[in-house]
Scaffold this motif. Structure first.
Motif, PDB file in Angstrom:
ATOM      1  N   PRO A  45     -65.037  17.673  29.302  1.00 40.25           N
ATOM      2  CA  PRO A  45     -65.205  17.201  30.681  1.00 40.25           C
ATOM      3  C   PRO A  45     -64.097  17.736  31.582  1.00 40.25           C
ATOM      4  O   PRO A  45     -63.016  18.088  31.121  1.00 40.25           O
ATOM      5  CB  PRO A  45     -65.116  15.679  30.546  1.00 40.25           C
ATOM      6  N   SER A  46     -64.365  17.799  32.867  1.00 37.09           N
ATOM      7  CA  SER A  46     -63.361  18.233  33.838  1.00 37.09           C
ATOM      8  C   SER A  46     -62.466  17.048  34.203  1.00 37.09           C
ATOM      9  O   SER A  46     -62.948  16.007  34.642  1.00 37.09           O
ATOM     10  CB  SER A  46     -64.036  18.780  35.101  1.00 37.09           C
ATOM     11  N   VAL A  47     -61.152  17.227  34.012  1.00 33.02           N
ATOM     12  CA  VAL A  47     -60.205  16.170  34.368  1.00 33.02           C
ATOM     13  C   VAL A  47     -59.184  16.669  35.387  1.00 33.02           C
ATOM     14  O   VAL A  47     -58.219  15.972  35.693  1.00 33.02           O
ATOM     15  CB  VAL A  47     -59.485  15.624  33.118  1.00 33.02           C
ATOM     16  N   ALA A  48     -59.373  17.884  35.908  1.00 28.74           N
ATOM     17  CA  ALA A  48     -58.455  18.423  36.907  1.00 28.74           C
ATOM     18  C   ALA A  48     -58.472  17.538  38.152  1.00 28.74           C
ATOM     19  O   ALA A  48     -59.534  17.161  38.656  1.00 28.74           O
ATOM     20  CB  ALA A  48     -58.842  19.852  37.280  1.00 28.74           C
ATOM     21  N   GLY A  49     -57.288  17.179  38.638  1.00 35.76           N
ATOM     22  CA  GLY A  49     -57.169  16.308  39.797  1.00 35.76           C
ATOM     23  C   GLY A  49     -57.073  14.840  39.442  1.00 35.76           C
ATOM     24  O   GLY A  49     -56.683  14.019  40.280  1.00 35.76           O
ATOM     25  N   GLN A  50     -57.406  14.482  38.190  1.00 37.75           N
ATOM     26  CA  GLN A  50     -57.317  13.085  37.749  1.00 37.75           C
ATOM     27  C   GLN A  50     -55.864  12.735  37.418  1.00 37.75           C
ATOM     28  O   GLN A  50     -55.069  13.582  37.018  1.00 37.75           O
ATOM     29  CB  GLN A  50     -58.177  12.880  36.504  1.00 37.75           C
ATOM     30  N   HIS A  51     -55.521  11.455  37.592  1.00 42.13           N
ATOM     31  CA  HIS A  51     -54.218  10.978  37.118  1.00 42.13           C
ATOM     32  C   HIS A  51     -54.176  11.141  35.608  1.00 42.13           C
ATOM     33  O   HIS A  51     -55.191  11.022  34.922  1.00 42.13           O
ATOM     34  CB  HIS A  51     -54.022   9.515  37.518  1.00 42.13           C
ATOM     35  N   ILE A  52     -53.007  11.409  35.062  1.00 41.57           N
ATOM     36  CA  ILE A  52     -52.884  11.709  33.644  1.00 41.57           C
ATOM     37  C   ILE A  52     -53.429  10.588  32.773  1.00 41.57           C
ATOM     38  O   ILE A  52     -54.068  10.839  31.743  1.00 41.57           O
ATOM     39  CB  ILE A  52     -51.404  12.023  33.276  1.00 41.57           C
ATOM     40  N   LEU A  53     -53.226   9.327  33.157  1.00 39.22           N
ATOM     41  CA  LEU A  53     -53.721   8.215  32.340  1.00 39.22           C
ATOM     42  C   LEU A  53     -55.242   8.161  32.337  1.00 39.22           C
ATOM     43  O   LEU A  53     -55.868   7.941  31.286  1.00 39.22           O
ATOM     44  CB  LEU A  53     -53.140   6.888  32.858  1.00 39.22           C
ATOM     45  N   ALA A  54     -55.851   8.396  33.512  1.00 41.70           N
ATOM     46  CA  ALA A  54     -57.306   8.405  33.588  1.00 41.70           C
ATOM     47  C   ALA A  54     -57.872   9.588  32.817  1.00 41.70           C
ATOM     48  O   ALA A  54     -58.882   9.460  32.104  1.00 41.70           O
ATOM     49  CB  ALA A  54     -57.748   8.464  35.054  1.00 41.70           C
ATOM     50  N   ALA A  55     -57.223  10.744  32.936  1.00 39.10           N
ATOM     51  CA  ALA A  55     -57.689  11.928  32.215  1.00 39.10           C
ATOM     52  C   ALA A  55     -57.601  11.732  30.714  1.00 39.10           C
ATOM     53  O   ALA A  55     -58.517  12.108  29.956  1.00 39.10           O
ATOM     54  CB  ALA A  55     -56.862  13.142  32.645  1.00 39.10           C
ATOM     55  N   GLN A  56     -56.515  11.120  30.256  1.00 39.85           N
ATOM     56  CA  GLN A  56     -56.338  10.877  28.822  1.00 39.85           C
ATOM     57  C   GLN A  56     -57.426   9.963  28.281  1.00 39.85           C
ATOM     58  O   GLN A  56     -57.970  10.205  27.197  1.00 39.85           O
ATOM     59  CB  GLN A  56     -54.955  10.273  28.586  1.00 39.85           C
ATOM     60  N   LYS A  57     -57.769   8.929  29.030  1.00 42.63           N
ATOM     61  CA  LYS A  57     -58.819   7.997  28.567  1.00 42.63           C
ATOM     62  C   LYS A  57     -60.177   8.683  28.495  1.00 42.63           C
ATOM     63  O   LYS A  57     -60.930   8.501  27.537  1.00 42.63           O
ATOM     64  CB  LYS A  57     -58.889   6.802  29.513  1.00 42.63           C
ATOM     65  N   ILE A  58     -60.478   9.488  29.523  1.00 42.42           N
ATOM     66  CA  ILE A  58     -61.767  10.192  29.530  1.00 42.42           C
ATOM     67  C   ILE A  58     -61.895  11.100  28.312  1.00 42.42           C
ATOM     68  O   ILE A  58     -62.925  11.135  27.635  1.00 42.42           O
ATOM     69  CB  ILE A  58     -61.908  11.020  30.829  1.00 42.42           C
ATOM     70  N   LEU A  59     -60.842  11.839  28.015  1.00 44.81           N
ATOM     71  CA  LEU A  59     -60.894  12.785  26.899  1.00 44.81           C
ATOM     72  C   LEU A  59     -60.923  12.070  25.553  1.00 44.81           C
ATOM     73  O   LEU A  59     -61.671  12.453  24.650  1.00 44.81           O
ATOM     74  CB  LEU A  59     -59.689  13.728  26.976  1.00 44.81           C
ATOM     75  N   GLU A  60     -60.096  11.031  25.401  1.00 46.09           N
ATOM     76  CA  GLU A  60     -60.064  10.316  24.128  1.00 46.09           C
ATOM     77  C   GLU A  60     -61.370   9.572  23.868  1.00 46.09           C
ATOM     78  O   GLU A  60     -61.787   9.437  22.716  1.00 46.09           O
ATOM     79  CB  GLU A  60     -58.871   9.358  24.109  1.00 46.09           C
ATOM     80  N   ASP A  61     -62.033   9.098  24.927  1.00 41.15           N
ATOM     81  CA  ASP A  61     -63.335   8.442  24.750  1.00 41.15           C
ATOM     82  C   ASP A  61     -64.382   9.426  24.237  1.00 41.15           C
ATOM     83  O   ASP A  61     -65.374   9.014  23.626  1.00 41.15           O
ATOM     84  CB  ASP A  61     -63.803   7.838  26.074  1.00 41.15           C
ATOM     85  N   ARG A  62     -64.173  10.717  24.490  1.00 43.16           N
ATOM     86  CA  ARG A  62     -65.086  11.746  23.979  1.00 43.16           C
ATOM     87  C   ARG A  62     -64.671  12.258  22.603  1.00 43.16           C
ATOM     88  O   ARG A  62     -65.287  13.173  22.075  1.00 43.16           O
ATOM     89  CB  ARG A  62     -65.118  12.931  24.955  1.00 43.16           C
ATOM     90  N   GLY A  63     -63.588  11.689  22.072  1.00 48.72           N
ATOM     91  CA  GLY A  63     -63.158  12.087  20.740  1.00 48.72           C
ATOM     92  C   GLY A  63     -62.152  13.213  20.700  1.00 48.72           C
ATOM     93  O   GLY A  63     -61.876  13.758  19.622  1.00 48.72           O
ATOM     94  N   PHE A  64     -61.567  13.566  21.828  1.00 53.65           N
ATOM     95  CA  PHE A  64     -60.592  14.652  21.865  1.00 53.65           C
ATOM     96  C   PHE A  64     -59.177  14.101  21.718  1.00 53.65           C
ATOM     97  O   PHE A  64     -58.886  12.959  22.079  1.00 53.65           O
ATOM     98  CB  PHE A  64     -60.687  15.426  23.195  1.00 53.65           C
TER      99      PHE A  64
END
Length: 274
Positions: A45-64
């Motif tokens: 997923p694209s997380v550019a521009g997201q706060h680091i905490l929000a980006a981390q949650k999005i990626l970890e929820d996808r298993g990364f």
């Protein structure tokens, strides 16, 4: 304990061992897809521009897995926002892959303010950009150094060379207008060669503007000045009706008309100094 093995013929034990090895090999290759996750891909997923905490949650929820690889500073981007990601958005990668993030710093790094006095405005601006600084407003004050930096300002205060300032700071300049504060009498250049006129004007910091040839000229340096602008006299008269000299400032320009034929010098050219 191992009697059941030793009581059997050797060839039976060899066949049993080979069979066991074969079973282990089959089990290994059969579970290899499960072990490596072969064939299981996920779109990043694209997380550019997201706060680091929000980006981390999005990626970890996808298993990364998430690793902050680097940090930079861009003053137009929110603090702790993701600047770059690797692999990039929409890339198809295996589940569990590590996504490396570059994050915008909270505190900008600092640089030393250079000494830009004497630089042209273009050179000074390029120097600022190389340090991550920005050009603010430009003002002028009388000085013969036209468009050269006289003062460098931060928040309307003079900033000294070597001062530590944050990257992204806005630096303003005071430039020379090209005209000095002192006035002098317009010199009489009529009858001088162009070389003589040029040398004399340089001693009083007056520049030559246009050089207009009157008639064919083979050697402009040896040609004679037959007219000048501004002229010697102002056109105004003194209290006794005498002619008054024009004035000129340092940095101003004089236009010269030249000819191969020397001018007829008016013998009545003695001015009255103002």
């Amino acid at each position: 304990m191992f009697k059941f093995i030793t009581e059997k013929p050797l060839w039976v034990n060899i066949l049993a061992g080979l069979g066991l090895i074969l079973v282990l090999i089959l089990l290994f290759f059969g579970s290899l897809e499960w072990i490596t996750g072969y064939g299981k891909y996920e779109k990043v997923p694209s997380v550019a521009g997201q706060h680091i905490l929000a980006a981390q949650k999005i990626l970890e929820d996808r298993g990364f897995e998430v690793t902050i690889q680097d940090s930079v500073y861009i003053d137009t981007v929110a603090k702790q926002a993701v600047i770059r990601q690797s692999p990039e958005a929409d890339a198809m990668v295996k589940q569990g892959r590590t996504i490396y993030l570059t994050v915008n710093r909270v505190i900008p790094p600092q640089v030393e303010m250079p000494n830009l006095a004497g630089f042209s405005i273009k050179s000074a601006e390029m120097y600022l950009q190389s340090l991550g600084l920005k050009l603010g407003y430009v003002t002028y004050k009388p000085d013969i150094a036209r468009n050269a930096v006289l003062e460098q300002l931060l928040n309307d205060e003079i900033v000294k060379p070597g001062t530590k300032i944050p990257i992204g700071s806005v630096i303003s300049f005071v430039l020379g207008s090209g005209i000095g504060t002192g006035e002098t009498d317009v010199p009489d250049l009529i009858g001088k060669t162009l070389d003589e006129a040029r040398s004399f004007l340089s001693t009083i910091s007056v520049n030559i503007g246009s050089i207009i040839a009157v008639g064919p000229i083979k050697d402009s340096a040896a040609a004679f000045v037959i007219r000048q602008s501004p002229e010697l006299f102002s056109g105004a008269l003194g209290p006794a009706g005498e002619k008054l000299l024009n004035k000129i400032r340092q940095g101003q320009i004089m236009d010269l008309y030249i000819s191969e034929t020397p001018p007829v010098i008016d013998t009545v050219r003695t001015p009255i100094i103002q």
